[in-house]
Structure formats: structure tokens, C-alpha cells
Design a protein around this motif. Structure first.
Motif, mmCIF file in Angstrom:
data_model
loop_
_atom_site.group_PDB
_atom_site.id
_atom_site.type_symbol
_atom_site.label_atom_id
_atom_site.label_comp_id
_atom_site.label_asym_id
_atom_site.label_seq_id
_atom_site.Cartn_x
_atom_site.Cartn_y
_atom_site.Cartn_z
ATOM 1 N N ARG A 135 0.840 -1.210 0.000
ATOM 2 C CA ARG A 135 0.000 0.000 0.000
ATOM 3 C C ARG A 135 0.869 1.252 0.000
ATOM 4 N N GLY A 136 1.987 1.204 0.732
ATOM 5 C CA GLY A 136 2.887 2.357 0.763
ATOM 6 C C GLY A 136 3.450 2.675 -0.609
ATOM 7 N N ILE A 137 3.815 1.639 -1.354
ATOM 8 C CA ILE A 137 4.349 1.833 -2.709
ATOM 9 C C ILE A 137 3.268 2.419 -3.613
ATOM 10 N N ARG A 138 2.052 1.880 -3.505
ATOM 11 C CA ARG A 138 0.943 2.402 -4.324
ATOM 12 C C ARG A 138 0.637 3.854 -3.977
ATOM 13 N N ASP A 139 0.639 4.165 -2.691
ATOM 14 C CA ASP A 139 0.353 5.547 -2.267
ATOM 15 C C ASP A 139 1.398 6.512 -2.824
ATOM 16 N N GLN A 140 2.665 6.089 -2.809
ATOM 17 C CA GLN A 140 3.725 6.930 -3.364
ATOM 18 C C GLN A 140 3.520 7.146 -4.850
ATOM 19 N N ALA A 141 3.184 6.069 -5.558
ATOM 20 C CA ALA A 141 2.954 6.172 -7.007
ATOM 21 C C ALA A 141 1.798 7.124 -7.293
ATOM 22 N N ASP A 142 0.728 7.013 -6.505
ATOM 23 C CA ASP A 142 -0.429 7.909 -6.683
ATOM 24 C C ASP A 142 -0.042 9.357 -6.394
ATOM 25 N N ALA A 143 0.785 9.539 -5.356
ATOM 26 C CA ALA A 143 1.208 10.900 -5.001
ATOM 27 C C ALA A 143 2.057 11.512 -6.106
ATOM 28 N N TYR A 144 2.980 10.721 -6.668
ATOM 29 C CA TYR A 144 3.824 11.215 -7.757
ATOM 30 C C TYR A 144 2.983 11.548 -8.994
ATOM 31 N N ALA A 145 1.998 10.682 -9.276
ATOM 32 C CA ALA A 145 1.120 10.920 -10.432
ATOM 33 C C ALA A 145 0.328 12.207 -10.237
ATOM 34 N N SER A 146 -0.141 12.421 -9.006
ATOM 35 C CA SER A 146 -0.899 13.636 -8.706
ATOM 36 C C SER A 146 -0.027 14.885 -8.847
ATOM 37 N N LEU A 147 1.203 14.816 -8.347
ATOM 38 C CA LEU A 147 2.120 15.945 -8.467
ATOM 39 C C LEU A 147 2.448 16.235 -9.927
ATOM 40 N N ASN A 148 2.628 15.169 -10.712
ATOM 41 C CA ASN A 148 2.933 15.334 -12.133
ATOM 42 C C ASN A 148 1.768 16.001 -12.852
ATOM 43 N N LYS A 149 0.550 15.590 -12.498
ATOM 44 C CA LYS A 149 -0.642 16.194 -13.103
ATOM 45 C C LYS A 149 -0.741 17.671 -12.728
ATOM 46 N N GLN A 150 -0.467 17.981 -11.469
ATOM 47 C CA GLN A 150 -0.496 19.381 -11.020
ATOM 48 C C GLN A 150 0.538 20.210 -11.774
ATOM 49 N N LEU A 151 1.732 19.636 -11.985
ATOM 50 C CA LEU A 151 2.785 20.339 -12.707
ATOM 51 C C LEU A 151 2.369 20.610 -14.144
ATOM 52 N N GLN A 152 1.775 19.605 -14.787
ATOM 53 C CA GLN A 152 1.321 19.781 -16.166
ATOM 54 C C GLN A 152 0.268 20.881 -16.255
ATOM 55 N N ASN A 153 -0.657 20.886 -15.306
ATOM 56 C CA ASN A 153 -1.703 21.916 -15.298
ATOM 57 C C ASN A 153 -1.107 23.309 -15.085
ATOM 58 N N LYS A 154 -0.102 23.397 -14.184
ATOM 59 C CA LYS A 154 0.545 24.684 -13.930
ATOM 60 C C LYS A 154 1.259 25.187 -15.183
ATOM 61 N N LEU A 155 1.948 24.267 -15.877
ATOM 62 C CA LEU A 155 2.655 24.651 -17.107
ATOM 63 C C LEU A 155 1.673 25.123 -18.179
ATOM 64 N N LEU A 156 0.554 24.413 -18.283
ATOM 65 C CA LEU A 156 -0.465 24.805 -19.264
ATOM 66 C C LEU A 156 -1.027 26.183 -18.923
ATOM 67 N N ASP A 157 -1.276 26.409 -17.638
ATOM 68 C CA ASP A 157 -1.771 27.725 -17.205
ATOM 69 C C ASP A 157 -0.757 28.816 -17.517
ATOM 70 N N ALA A 158 0.530 28.510 -17.285
ATOM 71 C CA ALA A 158 1.588 29.495 -17.550
ATOM 72 C C ALA A 158 1.672 29.810 -19.036
ATOM 73 N N GLN A 159 1.561 28.776 -19.872
ATOM 74 C CA GLN A 159 1.618 28.988 -21.320
ATOM 75 C C GLN A 159 0.438 29.846 -21.788
ATOM 76 N N THR A 160 -0.734 29.509 -21.237
ATOM 77 C CA THR A 160 -1.938 30.269 -21.614
ATOM 78 C C THR A 160 -1.811 31.731 -21.207
ATOM 79 N N GLN A 161 -1.314 31.973 -19.985
ATOM 80 C CA GLN A 161 -1.149 33.331 -19.492
ATOM 81 C C GLN A 161 -0.095 34.093 -20.276
ATOM 82 N N ALA A 162 1.007 33.397 -20.615
ATOM 83 C CA ALA A 162 2.086 34.026 -21.383
ATOM 84 C C ALA A 162 1.572 34.469 -22.751
ATOM 85 N N PHE A 163 0.783 33.611 -23.396
ATOM 86 C CA PHE A 163 0.229 33.973 -24.703
ATOM 87 C C PHE A 163 -0.721 35.161 -24.576
#
Length: 298
Positions: free
Chosen positions: A196-224
Motif C-alpha cells: 500500500r505504501g508503494i501504491r500511495d507513493q505512485a499515486d502521489a507522484y502521479a498527482s504531483l505530475n498532473k499538477q505540474l502539467q496543469n501549472k505549465l499549461l496555465d503558464a503557457q496560456t497566461q504568457a500567450f
């Protein structure tokens, strides 16, 4: 045998992921416990799960615990204190702020003090009608021993019985024995905690990666959005220049085109001449140096 080594190594790899440590440290942790308690390699999964459960319940990582396990396991196993009981104590005491080093060292001291009370300590236990020694600890286990120790109601007497090092660890447990028993129950129900600990870590990393992608998309949109007025102005200016050029008479456009081409050619020619000048200068310096060398030789 090979199967035993493979079993332990396989569990150690999983433990390293869930326990924020490396495989070597995980192997050491598992083998310390297995050897200390005389357990078979097939018990490595249970030990791993209980180590991760200790991490979850306390303020301690498997890495920190693994580096201090050797301080308490030999004493605990020799006196019949189970690994689960040790883990529950470490989880509870680190949760209130003790380091892994202080918690394991203090627990070792406490077990020793209770197993072999001093003359003064034995008198204190007798005063409260409590019998605790190596034989009773082995028969009762740590949890029941702590229940008996709660009868020593005077903090002063408890301090004399245990000493400072042991008191630091046992007093927080004695003050909330209900919590200790709950943590002990967690240890007994820890099966699957590593996975369960390994799965929780994987889920946490996936969530952080998704947040990063969303932030980058927001930054690109704002920059344009920020650059859009500038881009429109530049585009409009370029279109104006093109229209102005196209509106010139053909003869004038041809003349300007020829002038531009000549200008480019002259620029290239000047660059070439400058390069040749530097080469000639360099050759002159080289000849002067060679002349000096011959003159010196003469």
C-alpha cells in the motif's frame, strides 16, 4: 539457501521503496530482525509490513529505524519482548518527538532496568506490590509489564526505578497506554502495508505530475495572453511594411533590390579583406619570430 536469499532480497527491494531508503539498508533491517528473533525468511514480508506500519504510526522513516534497530532487538528478543511490542513503543515515542536514536536506546535501557532491577528498584516495585523481572517480562510480554508498571504512581519512584534514559521513553507510553495498545493492534494488522505504501507513493507522484502539467499549461496560456497585444502590433507593422513595399513602383522596387544586393556583397567583401589583413599581420609576426630565432642561434 538461494530461495531464502531471494525471498529476503525481494522483500528488501519493496521495503526500500516504501521506507525511503536503499536496498542495502532494507536488507540489513530485515536480516537483523529475522536473525534476532530466529525467524524464517518467509517471515520477511510480515517484518517489512510492520516496519512500514511503524513508519506510518510514528515520526520515523524505515531508513532511520533500520539504522538503530541493532540497539534494541538483541535485548528485546532475549527477554521475549516481541517485535510488534518494540515497534509500537518506537512509533509512540517518536510520534511525541523523540529521535530514532533516543527511542531505541531508551527502550533498550528500560527493558534492561525492568529485567534486572537494582536493589533500590526492587524495593520500589515491592512497595507497590508489583513483581517485574526477566522471567515475568518473558512470560507477560511488554504490554502486560507496562500495565503492571502503571501501579508505580509516584513519578519520583518511577524515575529512581528506571533512570533518566529509560524514563524518557517509558513515561509517554505509561501516560497513554491505551494508545500503545492501539499501535500494537496496528502492528498485528499490518499485512499489506508495504504494498500500500508503494501504491500511495505512485499515486502521489502521479498527482504531483498532473499538477505540474496543469501549472505549465496555465503558464503557457497566461504568457500567450500577455504577449498577444505585442504580437498583434508586430504583425500589423510587418503587414504594413509589406503593403508599402508592394505599393512601390516596379522600377523603384528593382532599384532598391539591387542596392540591397550590392550592400550585402560589399559587406561580405569587406569582411574577406579584413580577414586577409589579419592573416597577413599574423604571417608578419610569425616571420619576425622566426628571424629572431635564427639571429639568436647565430
Amino acid at each position: 539457501g538461494t530461495a531464502n536469499v531471494t525471498e529476503v532480497l525481494s522483500r528488501a527491494v519493496q521495503l526500500s521503496k516504501a521506507g525511503f531508503t536503499d536496498t542495502t539498508t532494507s536488507v540489513d533491517a530485515l536480516t537483523n530482525v529475522l536473525n534476532g528473533y530466529g525467524l524464517a525468511a518467509s517471515e520477511a514480508e510480515r517484518v517489512s509490513d510492520q516496519l512500514v506500519q511503524t513508519q506510518n504510526d510514528g515520526k520515523i522513516t524505515v531508513d532511520q529505524y533500520a539504522r538503530n534497530l541493532g540497539k534494541v532487538i538483541p535485548v528485546a528478543s532475549a527477554l521475549g519482548v516481541s517485535f510488534e511490542e518494540v515497534n509500537a513503543a518506537i512509533a509512540q515515542t517518536t510520534a511525541v518527538g523523540l529521535s530514532a536514536d533516543i527511542a531505541t536506546t531508551g527502550l533498550k535501557s528500560a527493558i534492561n532496568k525492568l529485567a534486572q532491577p537494582t536493589k533500590e528498584g526492587a524495593g520500589i516495585l515491592e512497595k507497590y506490590g508489583v513483581k517485574i523481572n526477566a522471567a515475568t517480562i518473558e512470560a507477560d510480554g511488554l504490554a502486560k509489564t507496562l500495565e503492571k508498571l502503571q501501579k508505580v504512581s509516584s513519578k519520583e519512584d518511577l524515575g529512581k526505578l528506571l533512570g533518566q534514559e529509560a524514563s524518557t521513553v517509558l513515561v509517554p507510553i505509561l501516560n497513554n497506554l491505551e494508545r500503545y495498545n492501539q499501535l500494537l493492534q496496528n502492528q498485528q494488522n499490518a499485512l499489506g502495508t508495504t504494498a500500500r505504501g508503494i501504491r500511495d507513493q505512485a499515486d502521489a507522484y502521479a498527482s504531483l505530475n498532473k499538477q505540474l502539467q496543469n501549472k505549465l499549461l496555465d503558464a503557457q496560456t497566461q504568457a500567450f495572453a500577455d504577449l498577444e497585444p505585442v504580437l498583434r502590433a508586430v504583425t500589423s507593422a510587418l503587414l504594413g511594411l509589406i503593403d508599402a513595399w508592394n505599393s512601390l513602383p516596379d522600377s523603384l522596387r528593382k532599384t532598391l533590390t539591387i542596392i540591397g544586393a550590392v550592400g550585402l556583397a560589399l559587406g561580405a567583401l569587406v569582411g574577406t579583406i579584413a580577414g586577409l589583413g589579419l592573416a597577413v599581420k599574423g604571417l608578419g609576426i610569425g616571420l619576425a619570430g622566426l628571424k629572431g630565432a635564427f639571429t639568436g642561434a647565430a
